[in-house]
Design a protein around this motif. Structure first.
Motif, PDB file in Angstrom:
ATOM      1  N   VAL A   3       0.944  -1.293   0.006  1.00 42.13           N
ATOM      2  CA  VAL A   3      -0.073  -0.010   0.020  1.00 42.13           C
ATOM      3  C   VAL A   3       0.699   1.344  -0.016  1.00 42.13           C
ATOM      4  O   VAL A   3       0.614   2.090  -0.936  1.00 42.13           O
ATOM      5  N   LEU A   4       2.027   1.280   0.902  1.00 46.00           N
ATOM      6  CA  LEU A   4       2.976   2.254   0.763  1.00 46.00           C
ATOM      7  C   LEU A   4       3.347   2.588  -0.469  1.00 46.00           C
ATOM      8  O   LEU A   4       3.624   3.868  -1.196  1.00 46.00           O
ATOM      9  N   ILE A   5       3.885   1.538  -0.882  1.00 53.90           N
ATOM     10  CA  ILE A   5       4.382   1.572  -2.333  1.00 53.90           C
ATOM     11  C   ILE A   5       3.631   2.262  -3.343  1.00 53.90           C
ATOM     12  O   ILE A   5       3.980   3.135  -4.085  1.00 53.90           O
ATOM     13  N   ASN A   6       2.274   1.810  -3.494  1.00 51.55           N
ATOM     14  CA  ASN A   6       1.280   2.145  -4.353  1.00 51.55           C
ATOM     15  C   ASN A   6       1.282   3.782  -4.160  1.00 51.55           C
ATOM     16  O   ASN A   6       0.772   4.374  -5.116  1.00 51.55           O
ATOM     17  N   VAL A   7       0.907   4.103  -2.791  1.00 49.11           N
ATOM     18  CA  VAL A   7       0.883   5.440  -2.509  1.00 49.11           C
ATOM     19  C   VAL A   7       1.875   6.277  -3.230  1.00 49.11           C
ATOM     20  O   VAL A   7       1.693   7.120  -3.812  1.00 49.11           O
ATOM     21  N   PHE A   8       3.123   6.059  -3.017  1.00 48.31           N
ATOM     22  CA  PHE A   8       4.375   6.789  -3.730  1.00 48.31           C
ATOM     23  C   PHE A   8       4.447   6.650  -5.148  1.00 48.31           C
ATOM     24  O   PHE A   8       4.861   7.629  -5.940  1.00 48.31           O
ATOM     25  N   VAL A   9       4.008   5.612  -5.620  1.00 52.10           N
ATOM     26  CA  VAL A   9       3.757   5.346  -7.151  1.00 52.10           C
ATOM     27  C   VAL A   9       2.722   6.359  -7.803  1.00 52.10           C
ATOM     28  O   VAL A   9       3.021   7.319  -8.710  1.00 52.10           O
ATOM     29  N   VAL A  56      12.561   3.781  -4.669  1.00 53.48           N
ATOM     30  CA  VAL A  56      13.776   2.689  -4.483  1.00 53.48           C
ATOM     31  C   VAL A  56      13.989   1.924  -3.164  1.00 53.48           C
ATOM     32  O   VAL A  56      14.303   0.998  -3.077  1.00 53.48           O
ATOM     33  N   GLY A  57      14.020   2.841  -2.247  1.00 59.47           N
ATOM     34  CA  GLY A  57      14.216   2.585  -0.793  1.00 59.47           C
ATOM     35  C   GLY A  57      13.178   1.532  -0.284  1.00 59.47           C
ATOM     36  O   GLY A  57      13.638   0.365   0.272  1.00 59.47           O
ATOM     37  N   LEU A  58      11.959   1.924  -0.620  1.00 56.61           N
ATOM     38  CA  LEU A  58      10.828   1.045  -0.295  1.00 56.61           C
ATOM     39  C   LEU A  58      10.989  -0.514  -0.705  1.00 56.61           C
ATOM     40  O   LEU A  58      10.660  -1.543  -0.304  1.00 56.61           O
ATOM     41  N   ASN A  59      11.213  -0.370  -2.300  1.00 56.23           N
ATOM     42  CA  ASN A  59      11.427  -1.644  -3.116  1.00 56.23           C
ATOM     43  C   ASN A  59      12.526  -2.527  -2.434  1.00 56.23           C
ATOM     44  O   ASN A  59      12.452  -3.781  -2.569  1.00 56.23           O
ATOM     45  N   GLN A  60      13.643  -1.889  -2.200  1.00 51.99           N
ATOM     46  CA  GLN A  60      14.641  -2.410  -1.555  1.00 51.99           C
ATOM     47  C   GLN A  60      14.465  -3.114  -0.193  1.00 51.99           C
ATOM     48  O   GLN A  60      14.721  -4.186   0.169  1.00 51.99           O
ATOM     49  N   PRO A  65      13.147  -6.739  -6.354  1.00 54.05           N
ATOM     50  CA  PRO A  65      14.432  -6.600  -7.455  1.00 54.05           C
ATOM     51  C   PRO A  65      14.235  -5.150  -7.925  1.00 54.05           C
ATOM     52  O   PRO A  65      13.283  -4.575  -8.122  1.00 54.05           O
ATOM     53  N   VAL A  66      15.338  -4.316  -7.956  1.00 54.72           N
ATOM     54  CA  VAL A  66      15.399  -2.975  -8.478  1.00 54.72           C
ATOM     55  C   VAL A  66      16.455  -3.438  -9.835  1.00 54.72           C
ATOM     56  O   VAL A  66      17.624  -3.468  -9.313  1.00 54.72           O
TER      57      VAL A  66
END
Length: 117
Positions: A3-9, A56-60, A65-66
């Protein structure tokens, strides 16, 4: 975390919309060499930079994979865009070639994000 990643997207897309929207808004003025960088373009580019770094930080952190080459290219394009917009932000008129370069680099950044998988 998803959810947090999607908010930042979503916030990243808003930044892209502000940058590209400002470009489209000034396209008519570009024909007569009256175009200028509006504040929304600078704010959009800064939003893209900030949210991109967070993504990038949240995905790592989520062990996703980044693709560092892709992120590096997108960052390089954005730094050039940001530099051009920041340096020329107070000028009343920006040369059409410079203004068009910012638009082309923005579109290139979008295509790198979407097509590079």
């Amino acid at each position: 975390m998803d959810v947090l990643i999607n908010v930042f997207v979503g916030l990243h897309v808003i930044g892209i919309a502000a940058l590209l929207g400002g470009f489209f808004f000034q396209m008519k003025a570009m024909r007569t060499n009256e175009a200028r960088f509006v504040p929304g373009m600078l704010h959009g580019a800064l939003t893209m930079l900030l949210t991109g770094m967070v993504l990038v930080g949240l995905n790592q952190a989520a062990n996703d994979p980044v693709n560092n080459v892709k992120i590096g290219l997108k960052l390089a394009l954005l730094v050039v865009i940001l530099g051009l917009v920041y340096v020329k932000r107070d000028e009343e008129k920006v040369p059409s070639s410079l203004f068009g370069t910012v638009g082309a680099l923005t579109v290139a950044n979008i295509f790198v994000a979407v097509l590079w998988t």
